[in-house]
Design a protein around this motif. Sequence first.
Motif, mmCIF file in Angstrom:
data_model
loop_
_atom_site.group_PDB
_atom_site.id
_atom_site.type_symbol
_atom_site.label_atom_id
_atom_site.label_comp_id
_atom_site.label_asym_id
_atom_site.label_seq_id
_atom_site.Cartn_x
_atom_site.Cartn_y
_atom_site.Cartn_z
ATOM 1 N N SER A 120 42.852 41.426 39.451
ATOM 2 C CA SER A 120 44.113 40.922 38.714
ATOM 3 C C SER A 120 43.381 39.772 37.702
ATOM 4 O O SER A 120 43.641 38.971 36.798
ATOM 5 C CB SER A 120 42.908 39.418 40.164
ATOM 6 O OG SER A 120 44.090 39.491 40.963
ATOM 7 N N VAL A 121 42.678 40.976 36.410
ATOM 8 C CA VAL A 121 42.654 39.691 35.047
ATOM 9 C C VAL A 121 44.002 39.578 34.607
ATOM 10 O O VAL A 121 43.874 38.841 34.047
ATOM 11 C CB VAL A 121 41.610 40.770 33.819
ATOM 12 C CG1 VAL A 121 41.480 41.796 33.719
ATOM 13 C CG2 VAL A 121 40.621 39.520 33.351
ATOM 14 N N ARG A 122 45.037 40.538 34.488
ATOM 15 C CA ARG A 122 45.893 40.778 33.735
ATOM 16 C C ARG A 122 47.049 40.576 35.043
ATOM 17 O O ARG A 122 47.327 41.252 35.577
ATOM 18 C CB ARG A 122 46.074 41.457 32.752
ATOM 19 C CG ARG A 122 45.260 40.922 31.656
ATOM 20 C CD ARG A 122 45.316 41.584 30.310
ATOM 21 N NE ARG A 122 44.092 42.901 30.361
ATOM 22 C CZ ARG A 122 42.853 42.400 30.853
ATOM 23 N NH1 ARG A 122 42.267 41.736 29.928
ATOM 24 N NH2 ARG A 122 42.109 43.846 30.801
ATOM 25 N N LEU A 168 30.112 42.026 22.319
ATOM 26 C CA LEU A 168 30.342 40.583 22.216
ATOM 27 C C LEU A 168 31.566 40.588 21.761
ATOM 28 O O LEU A 168 32.017 40.035 20.937
ATOM 29 C CB LEU A 168 29.220 40.492 20.989
ATOM 30 C CG LEU A 168 28.733 39.090 20.876
ATOM 31 C CD1 LEU A 168 27.920 38.740 21.751
ATOM 32 C CD2 LEU A 168 27.966 38.857 19.352
ATOM 33 N N PRO A 169 32.602 39.845 22.860
ATOM 34 C CA PRO A 169 33.597 39.449 22.934
ATOM 35 C C PRO A 169 33.635 38.480 22.148
ATOM 36 O O PRO A 169 33.594 36.987 22.590
ATOM 37 C CB PRO A 169 34.370 39.329 24.451
ATOM 38 C CG PRO A 169 33.328 40.173 25.317
ATOM 39 C CD PRO A 169 32.031 40.094 24.502
ATOM 40 N N LEU A 170 34.942 38.312 20.909
ATOM 41 C CA LEU A 170 35.229 37.272 20.070
ATOM 42 C C LEU A 170 36.615 36.272 20.938
ATOM 43 O O LEU A 170 36.694 35.144 20.745
ATOM 44 C CB LEU A 170 36.395 38.069 18.914
ATOM 45 C CG LEU A 170 36.844 37.372 17.930
ATOM 46 C CD1 LEU A 170 35.804 36.044 17.252
ATOM 47 C CD2 LEU A 170 36.726 37.925 16.542
ATOM 48 N N SER A 205 34.477 44.696 20.514
ATOM 49 C CA SER A 205 34.239 43.254 21.256
ATOM 50 C C SER A 205 36.245 43.244 21.966
ATOM 51 O O SER A 205 36.829 44.510 22.143
ATOM 52 C CB SER A 205 34.888 42.397 19.799
ATOM 53 O OG SER A 205 34.609 40.924 20.436
ATOM 54 N N ASP A 206 36.302 42.255 22.720
ATOM 55 C CA ASP A 206 37.272 41.648 22.680
ATOM 56 C C ASP A 206 38.740 40.793 22.410
ATOM 57 O O ASP A 206 37.274 40.131 22.170
ATOM 58 C CB ASP A 206 37.358 41.617 24.773
ATOM 59 C CG ASP A 206 37.118 42.391 25.400
ATOM 60 O OD1 ASP A 206 37.008 43.180 24.815
ATOM 61 O OD2 ASP A 206 36.043 41.787 26.754
ATOM 62 N N ILE A 207 39.428 40.664 21.881
ATOM 63 C CA ILE A 207 40.185 40.139 21.518
ATOM 64 C C ILE A 207 41.635 39.539 22.445
ATOM 65 O O ILE A 207 41.975 40.859 23.070
ATOM 66 C CB ILE A 207 40.675 40.592 19.812
ATOM 67 C CG1 ILE A 207 39.383 40.452 19.494
ATOM 68 C CG2 ILE A 207 42.016 39.682 19.091
ATOM 69 C CD1 ILE A 207 39.603 41.272 18.168
ATOM 70 N N LYS A 225 47.302 41.102 25.579
ATOM 71 C CA LYS A 225 47.621 40.057 25.365
ATOM 72 C C LYS A 225 47.447 38.907 26.564
ATOM 73 O O LYS A 225 47.639 39.559 27.534
ATOM 74 C CB LYS A 225 49.958 40.900 25.746
ATOM 75 C CG LYS A 225 49.850 41.697 23.960
ATOM 76 C CD LYS A 225 51.253 42.233 24.685
ATOM 77 C CE LYS A 225 50.914 43.427 25.011
ATOM 78 N NZ LYS A 225 52.447 44.043 25.225
ATOM 79 N N TYR A 226 47.705 37.737 25.752
ATOM 80 C CA TYR A 226 47.124 37.126 27.739
ATOM 81 C C TYR A 226 48.044 36.912 28.546
ATOM 82 O O TYR A 226 49.410 37.021 27.757
ATOM 83 C CB TYR A 226 47.785 35.214 26.238
ATOM 84 C CG TYR A 226 47.856 34.482 27.652
ATOM 85 C CD1 TYR A 226 46.684 33.929 28.269
ATOM 86 C CD2 TYR A 226 48.843 33.740 27.614
ATOM 87 C CE1 TYR A 226 46.336 33.351 29.297
ATOM 88 C CE2 TYR A 226 48.678 32.218 28.903
ATOM 89 C CZ TYR A 226 47.526 32.342 28.918
ATOM 90 O OH TYR A 226 47.043 31.169 30.369
ATOM 91 N N SER A 227 47.450 36.606 30.076
ATOM 92 C CA SER A 227 48.391 36.836 31.014
ATOM 93 C C SER A 227 48.147 35.634 30.876
ATOM 94 O O SER A 227 46.496 35.307 31.687
ATOM 95 C CB SER A 227 48.323 38.107 31.181
ATOM 96 O OG SER A 227 49.062 38.370 32.364
HETATM 97 N N1 SAH Z 1 32.385 39.168 31.357
HETATM 98 C C1 SAH Z 1 33.597 39.663 30.155
HETATM 99 C C2 SAH Z 1 34.920 39.956 30.529
HETATM 100 C C3 SAH Z 1 36.107 40.043 31.544
HETATM 101 S S1 SAH Z 1 37.601 40.825 31.432
HETATM 102 C C4 SAH Z 1 33.364 38.847 29.391
HETATM 103 O O1 SAH Z 1 33.510 37.547 28.693
HETATM 104 O O2 SAH Z 1 33.272 39.264 27.781
HETATM 105 C C5 SAH Z 1 37.426 41.628 30.529
HETATM 106 C C6 SAH Z 1 37.890 40.941 29.358
HETATM 107 O O3 SAH Z 1 40.027 41.102 29.438
HETATM 108 C C7 SAH Z 1 37.876 39.570 28.135
HETATM 109 O O4 SAH Z 1 36.821 39.676 27.415
HETATM 110 C C8 SAH Z 1 39.414 38.909 27.905
HETATM 111 O O5 SAH Z 1 39.627 39.372 26.609
HETATM 112 C C9 SAH Z 1 40.937 40.149 28.565
HETATM 113 N N2 SAH Z 1 40.744 38.979 29.205
HETATM 114 C C10 SAH Z 1 40.397 38.205 30.312
HETATM 115 N N3 SAH Z 1 41.511 37.200 31.001
HETATM 116 C C11 SAH Z 1 42.481 37.735 30.600
HETATM 117 C C12 SAH Z 1 44.014 36.906 30.462
HETATM 118 N N4 SAH Z 1 44.315 35.270 31.316
HETATM 119 N N5 SAH Z 1 44.956 37.634 29.114
HETATM 120 C C13 SAH Z 1 44.621 38.609 29.006
HETATM 121 N N6 SAH Z 1 43.416 38.686 28.866
HETATM 122 C C14 SAH Z 1 42.748 38.678 29.882
#
Ligand code: SAH
Length: 407
Positions: free
Chosen positions: A55-57, A290-292, A330-332, A363-365
């Motif tokens: 369900s993350v996005r 290391l997510p930024l 990283s994650d952005i 992309k933000y969701s």
């Molecule tokens: N626990 C991990 C990752 C969780 S989800 C952490 O904190 O790094 C993986 C990635 O999905 C996150 O790092 C973030 O970049 C992305 N993410 C999470 N929720 C999101 C949302 N609502 N919209 C877009 N990207 C999202």
Amino acid sequence: MEDNEVKSKKVYLSNYGCQMNVRDSEVICGLLKDSGYKICSDEKQADVIIFNTCSVRQHAEDRVWSQIGAFKKTGTVKRKRNLRDSPQETGTVPIIGIVGCMAKNYAEKIFERSPDVDFAVGPQDIDKIPDILSRLSRNKEQSPKSGDSPLFQSKIWETDGQIRPDEIYHNNFYQDKEHAYLVISEGCSNFCSYCVVPYVRGGLRHRKVENILREAQGAIAQGITRITLLGQNVNAYQNGDIDFSGLLQRLDKIDGLKQINFFTSHPKDADPDFFKVIRDSQKLVKSLHLPLQSGSDKILKLMNRGYSAKEYLALIDSYRKIVKGGLLTSDIIVGFPGESEDDFSRTFELVNKAEFNAAYIFKYSPRPHTEALKMADDVERADKEKRHARLLELQRGISNKKNAKRR
Ligand code: SAH
Ligand code: SF4
Ligand code: F3S
């Protein structure tokens, strides 16, 4: 259901989402095999179809709905109404389940969206799946869904579980012959404002050291030589007085285990001591995710990340000094509520400076339950696309340059 009846049943499992879900799918397959089911790779042959969902996005959820739609088109999933019209077809209609994060997110609302789904099971309830399947099969045999019964009468949903029994991890079912995922902590209590994970997976819980070691030993006895430790925030691991470093020291000592990786770390819990642990461990891969998330302090604050852009840069500087030649990924997220062009250019600059080996750019969701949902999703779609494309292009160039150097 009698044991020999179960034995003929085939299960097809389709997995979505993060590594945690990959491991959960193995756990589910292991439990079902122990109950006599066969795991199959062709959905058309299946008596049971399970979607282990994310369900993350929004996009992750859409993929599941469209897969159910696609199965329907090919006749793999038939409308249950057909079954009511002609109950003799019972045997040809598979039982369908949505499990994992979407099940927790929507619970019984799943059945309103797709009447074809028979059961929904949240991530903390996966141990109940064999029992649910046998209940559903019995129901089907005794009374095929009657035309006048309300939608929910024939459905089962289990989504309120809090903890998993540790035993589910020890059935030794692994997809890979040499590599295994090993969960060290479940859930997350960080509540980053955009993230649904704490709501679907519950608060942070650490598994006991002895259980983790027992699972590792069981995997190694089966021929596994490489392990990836999993948690939403592994560097915060703590069980009694044993922290992540203590856990690694114990894993390092296991004969037959050749390589250890771990995923994910949170910048607010990372420090030079943690980097020294990575440096000093004999078996750890010298690599850090290391997510930024953003390079703008304003956005980082709105995201509830607990660090500034400057602190992040200092942290990765320290990582590179301590873990010489260590990889960094990283994650952005682009287009978070309130992200202006100026905020985005700060992210762009930071990514340029950080020189990650790789980065996932999202992309933000907007997600249900989250704090950010209360903020206006005010970055135009076209701007999100543009920022996403610009960062991808930047990172592609950096990754290529870095990989060329490593060759
Ligand atoms: N626990 C991990 C990752 C969780 S989800 C952490 O904190 O790094 C993986 C990635 O999905 C996150 O790092 C973030 O970049 C992305 N993410 C999470 N929720 C999101 C949302 N609502 N919209 C877009 N990207 C999202
Ligand atoms: Fe989500 Fe943040 Fe927890 Fe990662 S640390 S799972 S992004 S709440
Ligand atoms: Fe998705 Fe659940 Fe993992 S929401 S990212 S499958 S924890």
